[in-house]
Design a protein around this motif. Structure first.
Motif, PDB file in Angstrom:
ATOM      1  N   THR A 137       2.633  -3.571  -5.123  1.00  6.66           N
ATOM      2  CA  THR A 137       2.877  -3.561  -3.686  1.00  6.66           C
ATOM      3  C   THR A 137       4.382  -3.617  -3.471  1.00  6.66           C
ATOM      4  N   GLY A 138       4.791  -3.393  -2.222  1.00  6.75           N
ATOM      5  CA  GLY A 138       6.206  -3.531  -1.888  1.00  6.75           C
ATOM      6  C   GLY A 138       7.037  -2.292  -2.141  1.00  6.75           C
ATOM      7  N   GLY A 139       6.699  -1.172  -1.527  1.00  6.49           N
ATOM      8  CA  GLY A 139       7.424   0.061  -1.779  1.00  6.49           C
ATOM      9  C   GLY A 139       8.321   0.505  -0.655  1.00  6.49           C
ATOM     10  N   ASP A 140       8.877  -0.440   0.108  1.00 10.05           N
ATOM     11  CA  ASP A 140       9.674  -0.063   1.272  1.00 10.05           C
ATOM     12  C   ASP A 140      11.086   0.392   0.900  1.00 10.05           C
ATOM     13  N   ILE A 141      11.232   0.930  -0.286  1.00 11.39           N
ATOM     14  CA  ILE A 141      12.480   1.535  -0.775  1.00 11.39           C
ATOM     15  C   ILE A 141      12.095   2.916  -1.291  1.00 11.39           C
ATOM     16  N   ASN A 142      12.834   3.937  -0.911  1.00  8.33           N
ATOM     17  CA  ASN A 142      12.454   5.301  -1.272  1.00  8.33           C
ATOM     18  C   ASN A 142      12.279   5.475  -2.777  1.00  8.33           C
ATOM     19  N   LEU A 143      13.176   4.875  -3.573  1.00 13.63           N
ATOM     20  CA  LEU A 143      13.071   5.019  -5.026  1.00 13.63           C
ATOM     21  C   LEU A 143      11.763   4.438  -5.539  1.00 13.63           C
ATOM     22  N   TRP A 166      -4.787  -5.841  -0.016  1.00 10.77           N
ATOM     23  CA  TRP A 166      -4.975  -4.527  -0.652  1.00 10.77           C
ATOM     24  C   TRP A 166      -5.057  -4.670  -2.164  1.00 10.77           C
ATOM     25  N   LEU A 167      -4.155  -5.476  -2.732  1.00  9.59           N
ATOM     26  CA  LEU A 167      -4.138  -5.625  -4.186  1.00  9.59           C
ATOM     27  C   LEU A 167      -5.413  -6.297  -4.681  1.00  9.59           C
ATOM     28  N   ALA A 168      -5.837  -7.346  -3.990  1.00  8.29           N
ATOM     29  CA  ALA A 168      -7.053  -8.053  -4.404  1.00  8.29           C
ATOM     30  C   ALA A 168      -8.271  -7.135  -4.329  1.00  8.29           C
ATOM     31  N   GLU A 169      -8.367  -6.359  -3.266  1.00  9.06           N
ATOM     32  CA  GLU A 169      -9.499  -5.448  -3.126  1.00  9.06           C
ATOM     33  C   GLU A 169      -9.425  -4.299  -4.127  1.00  9.06           C
ATOM     34  N   THR A 170      -8.202  -3.814  -4.392  1.00  6.91           N
ATOM     35  CA  THR A 170      -8.035  -2.744  -5.381  1.00  6.91           C
ATOM     36  C   THR A 170      -8.483  -3.209  -6.759  1.00  6.91           C
ATOM     37  N   VAL A 223       1.406   5.380 -10.101  1.00  4.37           N
ATOM     38  CA  VAL A 223       1.125   3.965  -9.877  1.00  4.37           C
ATOM     39  C   VAL A 223       0.495   3.806  -8.495  1.00  4.37           C
ATOM     40  N   ARG A 224      -0.665   3.189  -8.424  1.00  6.58           N
ATOM     41  CA  ARG A 224      -1.261   2.899  -7.119  1.00  6.58           C
ATOM     42  C   ARG A 224      -0.384   1.838  -6.419  1.00  6.58           C
ATOM     43  N   MET A 225      -0.059   2.085  -5.168  1.00 12.86           N
ATOM     44  CA  MET A 225       0.881   1.208  -4.497  1.00 12.86           C
ATOM     45  C   MET A 225       0.643   1.200  -3.010  1.00 12.86           C
ATOM     46  N   VAL A 226       0.959   0.075  -2.380  1.00 15.19           N
ATOM     47  CA  VAL A 226       0.903  -0.021  -0.926  1.00 15.19           C
ATOM     48  C   VAL A 226       2.144  -0.777  -0.445  1.00 15.19           C
ATOM     49  N   ALA A 227       2.579  -0.463   0.763  1.00 13.81           N
ATOM     50  CA  ALA A 227       3.749  -1.147   1.341  1.00 13.81           C
ATOM     51  C   ALA A 227       3.627  -1.145   2.850  1.00 13.81           C
ATOM     52  N   THR A 228       4.215  -2.152   3.466  1.00 16.33           N
ATOM     53  CA  THR A 228       4.303  -2.219   4.921  1.00 16.33           C
ATOM     54  C   THR A 228       5.747  -2.061   5.309  1.00 16.33           C
ATOM     55  N   ASP A 229       6.088  -0.965   5.979  1.00 18.36           N
ATOM     56  CA  ASP A 229       7.476  -0.707   6.384  1.00 18.36           C
ATOM     57  C   ASP A 229       7.663  -1.079   7.836  1.00 18.36           C
TER      58      ASP A 229
END
Length: 218
Positions: free
Chosen positions: A196-202, A94-98, A212-218
């Protein structure tokens, strides 16, 4: 569900089936387990004490480790985890394509001695290697600590500045610290590089607040 101990981030609970749920060091959970005659333990923690888990197993209790593997000498019944390679690979792609295949990235991994962190990082590196225009500026082990990540990213910003086009994090723990570092460095809403890495609510909240554009896998 009955709470047996809550101390800061440490929580030990006993459910109606007699299974212990612990997210803290198992030296404490083991004592609780023996005292309550529990049926099993469900544990998520890096710092597990083999002696304590052995005491649980000796009482015919089932010990299920979740998310964090341990060495062979640590007694346990089974180990359940996510596919860490998929987590690292998906976020990196995702980051590379973004970034449209161009730019410098900083990799924030967890603990160097943790298999999940190793697998996520290896998978991410394989993805970035397929994009010649992506340059890995640095790989930093943060021990999954928010403050360590913030300090490390602050140093990275001081060194590379706007050359940092994206930040790959294998967890929201360091994602929080990284976003905070960019905010402290004066980056306004919409100007912080993708994360990347947003598997924390904060981490999700900070990403939304600071656009901030962001992606995460929970």
């Amino acid at each position: 569900m009955r709470h047996l101990c809550v101390a800061g981030p440490c929580e030990v609970r006993l459910d109606n089936a007699g299974v212990l749920h612990a997210n803290c060091v198992l030296a404490l959970a083991g004592d609780v387990a023996v005292a309550t005659g529990m049926a099993g333990a469900y544990a998520y923690q890096l710092d597990m004490a083999p002696g304590e888990l052995g005491r649980v197993c000796a009482r015919d209790g089932a010990v299920v480790l979740v998310g964090r593997g341990v060495s062979a000498e640590v007694p346990h019944t089974s180990f359940v985890t996510a596919d860490d390679a998929v987590i690292g690979r998906t976020a990196a792609l995702w980051l590379a394509e973004t970034l449209k295949g161009e730019g410098g990235v900083v990799l924030l991994s967890g603990r160097a001695d943790a298999v999940p962190a190793q697998l996520r990082l290896a998978a991410a590196r394989e993805v970035f290697a397929r994009f010649p225009g992506i340059e890995i500026l640095d790989t930093i082990w943060t021990d999954w600590e928010r403050n360590r990540a913030r300090r490390s990213v602050s140093e990275a910003i001081a060194r590379w500045g706007d050359a940092i086009a994206g930040v790959w994090c294998d967890s929201g723990q360091q994602g929080v610290g990284s976003i905070e570092a960019f905010v402290e460095a004066g980056y306004g809403p919409g100007t912080i590089p993708p994360h990347t890495g947003g598997d924390i609510n904060l981490c999700y909240k900070l990403a939304i607040r600071h656009q901030v554009r962001m992606v995460a896998t929970d």
